[in-house]
Design a protein around this motif. Structure first.
Motif, mmCIF file in Angstrom:
data_model
loop_
_atom_site.group_PDB
_atom_site.id
_atom_site.type_symbol
_atom_site.label_atom_id
_atom_site.label_comp_id
_atom_site.label_asym_id
_atom_site.label_seq_id
_atom_site.Cartn_x
_atom_site.Cartn_y
_atom_site.Cartn_z
ATOM 1 N N MET A 1 0.942 -1.142 -0.013
ATOM 2 C CA MET A 1 0.077 -0.122 0.017
ATOM 3 C C MET A 1 0.893 1.057 0.088
ATOM 4 N N ALA A 2 0.521 2.245 -0.875
ATOM 5 C CA ALA A 2 1.382 3.357 -0.765
ATOM 6 C C ALA A 2 0.469 4.704 -1.224
ATOM 7 N N ASP A 3 0.731 5.831 -0.716
ATOM 8 C CA ASP A 3 0.382 7.059 -0.738
ATOM 9 C C ASP A 3 1.414 7.782 -1.910
ATOM 10 N N VAL A 4 1.120 8.654 -2.732
ATOM 11 C CA VAL A 4 1.791 9.392 -3.775
ATOM 12 C C VAL A 4 1.711 10.661 -3.781
ATOM 13 N N GLY A 5 2.889 11.362 -4.149
ATOM 14 C CA GLY A 5 2.897 12.888 -4.117
ATOM 15 C C GLY A 5 4.114 13.214 -4.783
ATOM 16 N N VAL A 6 4.107 14.707 -4.960
ATOM 17 C CA VAL A 6 5.148 15.346 -5.378
ATOM 18 C C VAL A 6 5.686 16.463 -4.336
ATOM 19 N N ARG A 7 7.131 16.507 -4.266
ATOM 20 C CA ARG A 7 7.460 17.641 -3.183
ATOM 21 C C ARG A 7 8.876 17.877 -3.753
ATOM 22 N N ALA A 8 9.390 19.056 -3.298
ATOM 23 C CA ALA A 8 10.757 19.490 -3.528
ATOM 24 C C ALA A 8 11.823 18.541 -2.884
ATOM 25 N N ALA A 9 12.867 18.478 -3.752
ATOM 26 C CA ALA A 9 13.782 17.502 -3.334
ATOM 27 C C ALA A 9 14.575 17.835 -2.225
ATOM 28 N N ARG A 10 15.217 17.018 -1.375
ATOM 29 C CA ARG A 10 15.975 17.118 -0.222
ATOM 30 C C ARG A 10 17.168 16.618 -0.405
ATOM 31 N N HIS A 11 18.093 17.092 0.520
ATOM 32 C CA HIS A 11 19.608 16.591 0.557
ATOM 33 C C HIS A 11 19.521 15.257 0.459
ATOM 34 N N ASP A 12 18.805 14.524 1.369
ATOM 35 C CA ASP A 12 18.879 13.094 1.708
ATOM 36 C C ASP A 12 18.163 12.239 0.360
ATOM 37 N N ASP A 13 17.770 12.951 -0.621
ATOM 38 C CA ASP A 13 17.293 12.635 -1.835
ATOM 39 C C ASP A 13 18.259 12.322 -3.108
ATOM 40 N N VAL A 14 19.342 12.790 -2.747
ATOM 41 C CA VAL A 14 20.447 13.017 -3.753
ATOM 42 C C VAL A 14 20.843 11.595 -4.306
#
Length: 204
Positions: A1-14
């Protein structure tokens, strides 16, 4: 099961952003880019380079109008699927994973840089990629809509992007969203001739 979305990238996403880019390129470009250049773009050395570049783009963008967005799926652990963990193991796994996010796509944008365009009124979608294991789940549409929203907030009237002329999946998706070729082209010589086309859309 998962929720979805879009957000600004963060340093820990690199790391996840670089990995998603590599996976999407390998899958999406394999039918029309020569094998050698594609390997150079997606090999281990290249991934290190992309990771450093994404780190800079996310942490120290040139301006507030340079952005990196990520599509995410928020994972909710289905404990019924892991009976072998036992009560204690399930509780520990649930605590670790509950609410965690997985990066499954990315989009970056900035003021347009092509010399025939006005960067105060035209923005450019620089990168637009979805992980091949997560296509056809609406992530591309959400990323594109979020990008358009940011450009409108910044006062832009037009958006452009470059795509490979043989990347029919991306061209078809963008055309279905109201984009169209504006006549500008680039030709790359990478083992063989590869053509790119510029697409534009009016958001005013």
């Amino acid at each position: 099961m998962a929720d979805v979305g879009v957000r600004a990238a963060r340093h820990d996403d690199v790391a996840a952003v670089a990995s998603t880019q590599i996976r999407a390129w390998k899958y999406g470009y394999r039918d029309f880019l020569p094998e050698g250049p594609l390997e150079q773009m997606t090999g281990a050395a290249a991934e290190d380079l992309w990771r450093r570049q994404w780190d800079e783009a996310i942490v120290s963008p040139p301006s507030r109008r340079h952005r990196v967005l990520v599509a995410v799926e928020k994972v909710v652990l289905d404990t019924d699927a892991f009976p072998a963990l036992g009560p204690g193991g399930i509780a520990a796994a649930a605590a670790a994973l509950q609410g965690s996010e997985r990066v499954v796509g990315l989009a970056s944008h900035a003021p347009a840089e092509d010399p025939d365009l006005d960067p105060t009124t035209t923005g450019e979608l620089l990168t637009f990629l979805v992980d091949p294991d997560h296509i056809r789940r609406g992530h591309g549409s959400r990323l594109l809509n979020a990008t358009v929203d940011h450009f409108r907030e910044d006062g832009y009237r037009t958006i452009v992007t470059w795509a490979f002329a043989d990347n029919h999946a991306v061209l078809g998706f963008l055309e279905s969203a109201g984009w169209g070729e504006d006549g500008a082209e680039r030709v790359l010589h990478i083992g063989r001739t590869v053509r790119m086309v510029r697409l534009a859309t009016d958001i005013s």
